[in-house]
Design an enzyme around this catalytic site. Structure first.
Site, PDB file in Angstrom:
ATOM      1  N   GLU A 283       1.904   0.369  -4.728  1.00  0.00           N
ATOM      2  CA  GLU A 283       1.127   1.519  -5.408  1.00  0.00           C
ATOM      3  C   GLU A 283       2.488   2.551  -5.481  1.00  0.00           C
ATOM      4  OE1 GLU A 283      -3.330   2.200  -3.869  1.00  0.00           O
ATOM      5  OE2 GLU A 283      -1.935   2.355  -2.520  1.00  0.00           O
TER       6      GLU A 283
ATOM      7  N   ASP B  47       0.947  -1.198  -0.209  1.00  0.00           N
ATOM      8  CA  ASP B  47      -0.057   0.084  -0.057  1.00  0.00           C
ATOM      9  C   ASP B  47       0.764   1.194  -0.071  1.00  0.00           C
ATOM     10  OD1 ASP B  47      -2.721   1.120   0.300  1.00  0.00           O
ATOM     11  OD2 ASP B  47      -1.921   1.774   2.134  1.00  0.00           O
TER      12      ASP B  47
END
Ligand code: CA
Length: 703
Positions: A431, A402
């Site tokens: 990400e 994340d």
């Protein structure tokens, strides 16, 4: 105006634009002790101060200038070579259990005292006087060995640092009590399901062989129509032959039926009890608010009070998925914590683990005001230790990071290097958004730096927004929904988005995930004047592009049956009614489900779609010329990547109407048209003019 130490005897003091330095009266205190200044020099608004003596880091330092007193920020000092030379600890930390004695080790060079507290109960609401053991310090590591078999007991650390005393859970705790508020003393070997040692570790040769399917443990089983007994639990994903009342297969059976290779599961480490109370998990939360990094979430266990139960049931789930040939990628959130106050890292070593700006304020790239500091060596070590622990203890097959862009490149590469040392291929991707955080842009693990992290992949927001329109603009359309003039961009993504990436293996191709609107909801907004039928065609065409493009495809669970969150684009704490996968939709939209299944089957059977380098793609992939507007066609030639199909022809028509297209003359076996997709030939095309229906894909091969 702010001040920070960047070595044991070096301080910088920065004043505001309109202020001037006043040397007289400038004082520096370390606790109650006044420190004398050896030397200073001024450059514009920054004063560099060299001290005659060292700062004692166990005490707060302050700087007084004119009538203002500032606390000196130690964060840069904790990054210094000298600090790491004195205090970096390379060995294991945490609890070392045996039935004869248990040893506890916790690192905090700034703590004045640390006391181990041993409890009978894992629940902080049960009143109890703990046993207290004062821990001994050596180079910042506090430790103690306690004799006897402590199994079944719980523990915390009472830490005094900078004259404040807090009770903290060991960040290295591998088991916890209810709501994660105390560490648990367990024997991990007792948490293994029967025959765990025979659990098959699955093998993916290259990232491009993976087809990732993202879901959450709660969403996949929670719906009343799931037919699953253990709703919202790890065990829900061990149940087979589950069906809805309309006789539709659900849960694990549905995942198997789709044919995906990797299940990406949203957070299942222990997340904050303020999001979901493990005693009564009525409230819904995605769980992107980490509390205990090395422990499974309790609300997914049938008995969250039992520290062993959550571990054992998670392992049973993993065992069950592996036995069905499905790999598991864990969604990890090392970039921020749930809260900066009441956080175990901050309680144990204030000012170290969470990233600070030079003025001492918290870095806020995550939007949660508590970014972690992967560049601090002991935080980096913690993340690496934690990932390795999950990979080894829980047999996980991949990690999805994340907000990976908040981490530094060195940390990410070291994680991958350490995972590689386990001798099996483990996926690492994340990400790579560029967020505002005080590490140099060249050091951030962002997509633009992909070449510096060759074995790490990135979510490809370019393909996502190109296919369906920008995620932050409700009404913007994309290639499939009618924006137009996107043909050359589409060719880029079909070719694996070369340019900033080193290989197509670095591109995680997707059109939707848990964030933002579901694919169906996006078209409900962006194409609200189009017919339902056209919107359904857009859904089919979107992932037809994803599943045939070079790179690594990722599907958001339920998009294959037009999942809706009723327009809610950030459902992180919405109810189950919004988030749960509605199996009635699968019943209603079996055409789309079957279409995706067919495309997955084609991709798995045909390595031409899974080339691992741009060289091969360039040599084998050729775009068709003279295509009409909003049509892109291409060939993959030469039995690419050892494919059994000699030449593959793919055509995407994003126009709403059917379009005549000239194709190379060859007898073509059509296997995908606007209605169905699969390996079976639908019909033979022996003309060089074909009509491709509106908003659809044609895929054909010749031997
Ligand atoms: Ca929890």
């Amino acid at each position: 105006m702010y001040s920070y130490a960047y070595d044991f005897n070096k301080i910088k003091f920065v004043i505001d634009e309109n202020s001037y330095f006043q040397i007289i009266g400038l004082q520096i205190y370390n606790g109650d002790k006044k420190l004398s200044i050896k030397d200073y020099n001024i450059h514009e608004k920054t004063m560099e101060i060299i001290l005659n003596e060292e700062i004692n880091i166990k005490k707060v330092s302050s700087l007084t200038h004119e009538d203002k007193t500032l606390t000196i920020n130690y964060f840069p000092l904790f990054q210094s070579e000298e600090f790491n030379k004195r205090f970096y600890y390379e060995n294991e930390l945490g609890l070392f259990y045996s039935n004869i004695s248990s040893t506890f080790k916790v690192w905090s060079p700034v703590a004045s005292t640390v006391t181990l507290l041993i409890y009978k109960s894992g629940d902080t609401l049960v009143s109890e006087n703990p046993h207290r053991f004062k821990m001994d310090e050596s180079k910042g590591v506090f430790s103690i060995a306690v004799k006897g078999d402590l199994k079944g007991m719980f523990y915390s650390y009472e830490v005094t640092a900078f004259e404040k005393t807090n009770i903290a859970v060991d960040p290295y705790a591998k088991g916890v009590g209810i709501n994660g508020e105390r560490g648990a003393i367990i024997n991990l070997e007792e948490t293994n399901p029967l025959n765990w040692e025979t659990d098959t570790l699955l093998f993916t040769k290259s990232y491009t062989d993976a087809i990732i399917y993202e879901t959450s443990i709660r969403d996949i089983s929670m719906h009343p129509e799931s037919g699953i007994t253990n709703k919202g639990k790890f065990l829900g994903l061990t149940e087979i032959n589950t069906k809805s009342t309309k006789n539709i297969s659900t849960g694990l059976d549905h995942i198997i039926e789709m044919g995906i290779t990797h299940l990406q599961l949203m957070p299942f480490f222990d997340f904050s009890y303020t999001s979901v109370d493990e005693k009564n998990p009525e409230k819904y939360n995605w769980g992107y608010d980490p509390q205990n990094y090395n422990v499974p979430e309790g609300s997914f266990a049938t008995n969250p009070y039992s520290p062993k139960c959550r571990i054992k049931e998670l392992k049973e789930m993993i065992f069950s998925l592996h036995s069905k040939g499905i790999s598991i990628n864990m969604d990890v959130v090392y970039n921020h914590v749930a809260f900066h106050n009441n956080n175990n890292f901050e309680k144990i070593f204030p000012g170290y683990y969470l990233r600070r700006n030079l003025d001492g304020s918290f870095s806020n790239g995550s939007g949660c005001s508590n970014d972690t500091a992967s560049e601090q060596k002991m935080m980096r070590k913690f993340i690496i230790d934690s990932v390795l622990f999950w990979a080894k203890e829980y047999h996980l097959d991949g990690f999805r990071f994340d907000l990976m862009g908040l981490h530094d490149i060195d940390t990410m590469n070291l994680i991958k290097e350490n995972l590689n040392s386990l001798g099996r291929p483990i996926m690492v991707y994340g990400e790579g958004w560029n967020l505002d955080t005080p590490i140099p842009i060249v050091s951030k693990a962002i997509k633009a730096n992909a070449r510096k992290t060759p074995e790490i992949s990135y979510f490809n927001d370019f393909i996502r927004d190109l296919v369906k329109g920008n995620v932050f603009d409700l009404y913007e359309q994309g290639f499939v929904s009618g924006k137009g003039k996107l043909e050359s961009d589409l060719k880029e993504v079909i070719s694996g988005t070369p340019g900033i990436l080193l290989s197509p293996e670095q591109s995680i191709n997707y059109v939707s995930c848990h964030d933002n609107s579901t694919l169906w909801d996006k078209f409900q907004d962006s194409n609200r004047y189009d017919s339902l039928t056209d919107r359904m065609k857009m859904v089919k065409l979107s992932n037809a592009i994803i599943l045939t493009s070079q790179g690594v495809p990722l599907l958001h669970s339920g998009e294959e049956f037009l999942r809706t969150k009723f327009g809610e684009h950030n459902s992180f704490n919405s109810s189950d009614a919004i988030n749960a996968l509605n199996w009635d939709l699968k019943y209603q939209n079996q055409e789309v489900v079957n279409y995706y299944k067919g495309l997955i089957n084609i991709r798995k059977s045909h390595p031409a779609f899974r080339m691992t380098n741009y060289h091969d793609i360039q040599n084998n992939l050729e775009f068709l010329n003279n295509m009409p507007e909003n049509v892109v066609g291409y060939l993959i030639k030469n039995n690419a990547n050892k494919d059994t199909w000699k030449t593959i022809m793919v055509i995407f028509n994003a126009n709403k109407y059917s379009t005549w297209i000239t194709v190379p003359p060859s007898p073509w076996n059509l296997v995908v048209n606007e209605l169905t997709a699969g390996l079976e030939s639908i019909k033979l095309i022996d003309s060089d003019r074909i009509e491709v229906p509106g908003i659809s894909m044609y895929l054909a091969y010749s031997l």
